[in-house]
Motif scaffolding. Structure first.
Motif, PDB file in Angstrom:
ATOM      1  N   ASP A   5      38.930  41.373  37.533  1.00 44.54           N
ATOM      2  CA  ASP A   5      37.794  42.154  37.035  1.00 44.54           C
ATOM      3  C   ASP A   5      37.174  43.042  38.115  1.00 44.54           C
ATOM      4  OD1 ASP A   5      38.253  40.868  34.627  1.00 44.54           O
ATOM      5  OD2 ASP A   5      36.606  39.446  34.866  1.00 44.54           O
ATOM      6  N   PRO A   6      37.024  42.561  39.361  1.00 43.67           N
ATOM      7  CA  PRO A   6      36.436  43.428  40.394  1.00 43.67           C
ATOM      8  C   PRO A   6      37.260  44.695  40.667  1.00 43.67           C
ATOM      9  CG  PRO A   6      36.424  41.151  41.133  1.00 43.67           C
ATOM     10  CD  PRO A   6      37.244  41.207  39.876  1.00 43.67           C
ATOM     11  N   PHE A   7      38.561  44.627  40.455  1.00 50.06           N
ATOM     12  CA  PHE A   7      39.437  45.773  40.685  1.00 50.06           C
ATOM     13  C   PHE A   7      38.968  46.984  39.883  1.00 50.06           C
ATOM     14  CE2 PHE A   7      43.019  48.254  38.995  1.00 50.06           C
ATOM     15  CZ  PHE A   7      43.556  48.754  40.157  1.00 50.06           C
ATOM     16  N   TRP A   8      38.636  46.767  38.623  1.00 46.47           N
ATOM     17  CA  TRP A   8      38.246  47.874  37.743  1.00 46.47           C
ATOM     18  C   TRP A   8      36.951  48.519  38.214  1.00 46.47           C
ATOM     19  CZ3 TRP A   8      42.400  49.173  35.477  1.00 46.47           C
ATOM     20  CH2 TRP A   8      43.345  48.202  35.156  1.00 46.47           C
ATOM     21  N   ASN A   9      36.007  47.717  38.661  1.00 51.94           N
ATOM     22  CA  ASN A   9      34.758  48.261  39.213  1.00 51.94           C
ATOM     23  C   ASN A   9      35.022  49.027  40.511  1.00 51.94           C
ATOM     24  OD1 ASN A   9      33.241  47.075  37.137  1.00 51.94           O
ATOM     25  ND2 ASN A   9      33.030  45.177  38.290  1.00 51.94           N
ATOM     26  N   CYS A  50      44.077  46.829  48.945  1.00 48.94           N
ATOM     27  CA  CYS A  50      42.924  46.836  49.853  1.00 48.94           C
ATOM     28  C   CYS A  50      43.001  48.016  50.819  1.00 48.94           C
ATOM     29  CB  CYS A  50      42.837  45.527  50.622  1.00 48.94           C
ATOM     30  SG  CYS A  50      42.303  44.124  49.626  1.00 48.94           S
ATOM     31  N   ARG A  51      44.194  48.304  51.321  1.00 49.67           N
ATOM     32  CA  ARG A  51      44.382  49.435  52.233  1.00 49.67           C
ATOM     33  C   ARG A  51      44.126  50.752  51.510  1.00 49.67           C
ATOM     34  NH1 ARG A  51      48.559  52.279  52.346  1.00 49.67           N
ATOM     35  NH2 ARG A  51      49.930  50.660  51.519  1.00 49.67           N
ATOM     36  N   ILE A  52      44.703  50.912  50.343  1.00 46.84           N
ATOM     37  CA  ILE A  52      44.549  52.156  49.578  1.00 46.84           C
ATOM     38  C   ILE A  52      43.095  52.384  49.188  1.00 46.84           C
ATOM     39  CG2 ILE A  52      45.080  53.240  47.346  1.00 46.84           C
ATOM     40  CD1 ILE A  52      47.884  51.805  47.610  1.00 46.84           C
ATOM     41  N   LEU A  53      42.436  51.329  48.728  1.00 51.04           N
ATOM     42  CA  LEU A  53      41.061  51.449  48.229  1.00 51.04           C
ATOM     43  C   LEU A  53      40.019  51.254  49.327  1.00 51.04           C
ATOM     44  CD1 LEU A  53      41.550  49.480  44.900  1.00 51.04           C
ATOM     45  CD2 LEU A  53      41.387  51.969  45.183  1.00 51.04           C
ATOM     46  N   ASP A  54      40.477  50.940  50.541  1.00 55.00           N
ATOM     47  CA  ASP A  54      39.576  50.681  51.665  1.00 55.00           C
ATOM     48  C   ASP A  54      38.500  49.681  51.255  1.00 55.00           C
ATOM     49  OD1 ASP A  54      38.532  50.880  54.226  1.00 55.00           O
ATOM     50  OD2 ASP A  54      37.204  52.544  53.675  1.00 55.00           O
ATOM     51  N   CYS A  55      38.972  48.491  50.855  1.00 48.26           N
ATOM     52  CA  CYS A  55      38.046  47.469  50.364  1.00 48.26           C
ATOM     53  C   CYS A  55      38.499  46.088  50.816  1.00 48.26           C
ATOM     54  CB  CYS A  55      37.961  47.537  48.837  1.00 48.26           C
ATOM     55  SG  CYS A  55      39.494  47.080  47.989  1.00 48.26           S
ATOM     56  N   ARG A  56      37.745  45.094  50.430  1.00 48.61           N
ATOM     57  CA  ARG A  56      38.053  43.706  50.760  1.00 48.61           C
ATOM     58  C   ARG A  56      38.758  43.035  49.586  1.00 48.61           C
ATOM     59  NH1 ARG A  56      32.603  41.017  52.213  1.00 48.61           N
ATOM     60  NH2 ARG A  56      32.497  41.351  49.984  1.00 48.61           N
ATOM     61  N   ILE A  57      39.345  41.888  49.833  1.00 48.98           N
ATOM     62  CA  ILE A  57      40.023  41.142  48.767  1.00 48.98           C
ATOM     63  C   ILE A  57      39.069  40.869  47.610  1.00 48.98           C
ATOM     64  CG2 ILE A  57      41.062  38.913  48.175  1.00 48.98           C
ATOM     65  CD1 ILE A  57      42.272  38.880  50.982  1.00 48.98           C
ATOM     66  N   GLU A  58      37.832  40.553  47.920  1.00 41.49           N
ATOM     67  CA  GLU A  58      36.838  40.250  46.892  1.00 41.49           C
ATOM     68  C   GLU A  58      36.576  41.437  45.974  1.00 41.49           C
ATOM     69  OE1 GLU A  58      36.185  39.942  50.203  1.00 41.49           O
ATOM     70  OE2 GLU A  58      36.245  37.775  50.467  1.00 41.49           O
ATOM     71  N   ASP A  59      36.943  42.627  46.421  1.00 46.09           N
ATOM     72  CA  ASP A  59      36.780  43.825  45.599  1.00 46.09           C
ATOM     73  C   ASP A  59      37.966  44.031  44.663  1.00 46.09           C
ATOM     74  OD1 ASP A  59      34.360  44.416  46.910  1.00 46.09           O
ATOM     75  OD2 ASP A  59      35.443  45.419  48.527  1.00 46.09           O
ATOM     76  N   ILE A  60      38.975  43.195  44.802  1.00 44.33           N
ATOM     77  CA  ILE A  60      40.174  43.272  43.967  1.00 44.33           C
ATOM     78  C   ILE A  60      40.250  42.092  43.007  1.00 44.33           C
ATOM     79  CG2 ILE A  60      42.715  43.268  43.973  1.00 44.33           C
ATOM     80  CD1 ILE A  60      41.610  45.790  45.224  1.00 44.33           C
ATOM     81  N   ALA A  61      40.006  40.899  43.516  1.00 44.89           N
ATOM     82  CA  ALA A  61      40.209  39.684  42.723  1.00 44.89           C
ATOM     83  C   ALA A  61      39.098  38.675  42.974  1.00 44.89           C
ATOM     84  CB  ALA A  61      41.549  39.061  43.083  1.00 44.89           C
ATOM     85  N   GLN A  62      38.959  37.766  42.035  1.00 45.25           N
ATOM     86  CA  GLN A  62      38.021  36.663  42.213  1.00 45.25           C
ATOM     87  C   GLN A  62      38.571  35.421  41.520  1.00 45.25           C
ATOM     88  OE1 GLN A  62      35.016  37.948  38.675  1.00 45.25           O
ATOM     89  NE2 GLN A  62      34.070  36.992  40.392  1.00 45.25           N
ATOM     90  N   TYR A  63      38.136  34.273  42.008  1.00 44.42           N
ATOM     91  CA  TYR A  63      38.528  33.006  41.408  1.00 44.42           C
ATOM     92  C   TYR A  63      37.504  32.635  40.354  1.00 44.42           C
ATOM     93  CZ  TYR A  63      39.228  28.051  40.692  1.00 44.42           C
ATOM     94  OH  TYR A  63      39.436  26.835  40.121  1.00 44.42           O
ATOM     95  N   ARG A  64      37.988  32.282  39.186  1.00 42.68           N
ATOM     96  CA  ARG A  64      37.118  31.820  38.099  1.00 42.68           C
ATOM     97  C   ARG A  64      37.639  30.461  37.651  1.00 42.68           C
ATOM     98  NH1 ARG A  64      36.687  36.116  33.860  1.00 42.68           N
ATOM     99  NH2 ARG A  64      35.455  37.099  35.487  1.00 42.68           N
ATOM    100  N   LYS A  65      36.789  29.466  37.764  1.00 47.19           N
ATOM    101  CA  LYS A  65      37.189  28.113  37.397  1.00 47.19           C
ATOM    102  C   LYS A  65      37.447  28.046  35.896  1.00 47.19           C
ATOM    103  CE  LYS A  65      35.967  23.323  37.877  1.00 47.19           C
ATOM    104  NZ  LYS A  65      35.118  22.339  38.511  1.00 47.19           N
ATOM    105  N   GLU A  66      38.564  27.426  35.552  1.00 50.97           N
ATOM    106  CA  GLU A  66      38.910  27.234  34.148  1.00 50.97           C
ATOM    107  C   GLU A  66      38.374  25.892  33.684  1.00 50.97           C
ATOM    108  OE1 GLU A  66      42.893  28.347  32.749  1.00 50.97           O
ATOM    109  OE2 GLU A  66      43.338  28.589  34.880  1.00 50.97           O
ATOM    110  N   ASN A  67      37.991  25.840  32.461  1.00 55.16           N
ATOM    111  CA  ASN A  67      37.553  24.572  31.861  1.00 55.16           C
ATOM    112  C   ASN A  67      38.766  23.910  31.217  1.00 55.16           C
ATOM    113  OD1 ASN A  67      34.881  24.957  32.578  1.00 55.16           O
ATOM    114  ND2 ASN A  67      34.467  26.153  30.742  1.00 55.16           N
ATOM    115  N   THR A  68      39.466  23.128  32.033  1.00 53.93           N
ATOM    116  CA  THR A  68      40.636  22.417  31.536  1.00 53.93           C
ATOM    117  C   THR A  68      40.457  20.932  31.773  1.00 53.93           C
ATOM    118  OG1 THR A  68      41.831  22.554  33.619  1.00 53.93           O
ATOM    119  CG2 THR A  68      42.156  24.361  32.050  1.00 53.93           C
ATOM    120  N   LYS A  69      41.187  20.157  31.029  1.00 49.81           N
ATOM    121  CA  LYS A  69      41.133  18.708  31.174  1.00 49.81           C
ATOM    122  C   LYS A  69      42.272  18.207  32.053  1.00 49.81           C
ATOM    123  CE  LYS A  69      38.828  18.261  26.826  1.00 49.81           C
ATOM    124  NZ  LYS A  69      38.640  17.592  25.599  1.00 49.81           N
TER     125      LYS A  69
END
Length: 72
Positions: A5-9, A50-69
Motif C-alpha cells: 500500500d505505501p508504494f502507491w502513495n 527504493c533507488r529509483i524512487l529515492d525512498c526507504r523500504i517503509e515507503d514501498i512495503a509494510q507488514y500487516r499482521k494477519e488474523n489467522t489461527k
C-alpha cells in the motif's frame, strides 16, 4: 503479510506513474502486477524501487499482521 500500500502513495507523491516505471526504469509489468496483488518481491526488486524512487523500504512495503489461527 507484506502489503505494498505505501508504494502507491510514494509513486503518487513522487509524480511517477507505473507507465514510467515500466518504460523509463525497466521495471517489468509483472512486477507492477505482483505489487498490485501483494505477492512477494525479491529484495533486489525492492532495492531497485527504493533507488529509483529515492525512498526507504517503509515507503514501498509494510507488514500487516494477519488474523489467522495458525501457529508456527
Amino acid at each position: 503479510m507484506i502489503v505494498y500500500d505505501p508504494f502507491w502513495n510514494t509513486i503518487k507523491s513522487k509524480g511517477i506513474s507505473t507507465y514510467a516505471l515500466i518504460q523509463q526504469f525497466r521495471i517489468s509489468s509483472s512486477t507492477i502486477q505482483r505489487i498490485r496483488d501483494n505477492l512477494p518481491l525479491s529484495t533486489v526488486t525492492i532495492d531497485d524501487l527504493c533507488r529509483i524512487l529515492d525512498c526507504r523500504i517503509e515507503d514501498i512495503a509494510q507488514y500487516r499482521k494477519e488474523n489467522t489461527k495458525q501457529d508456527y
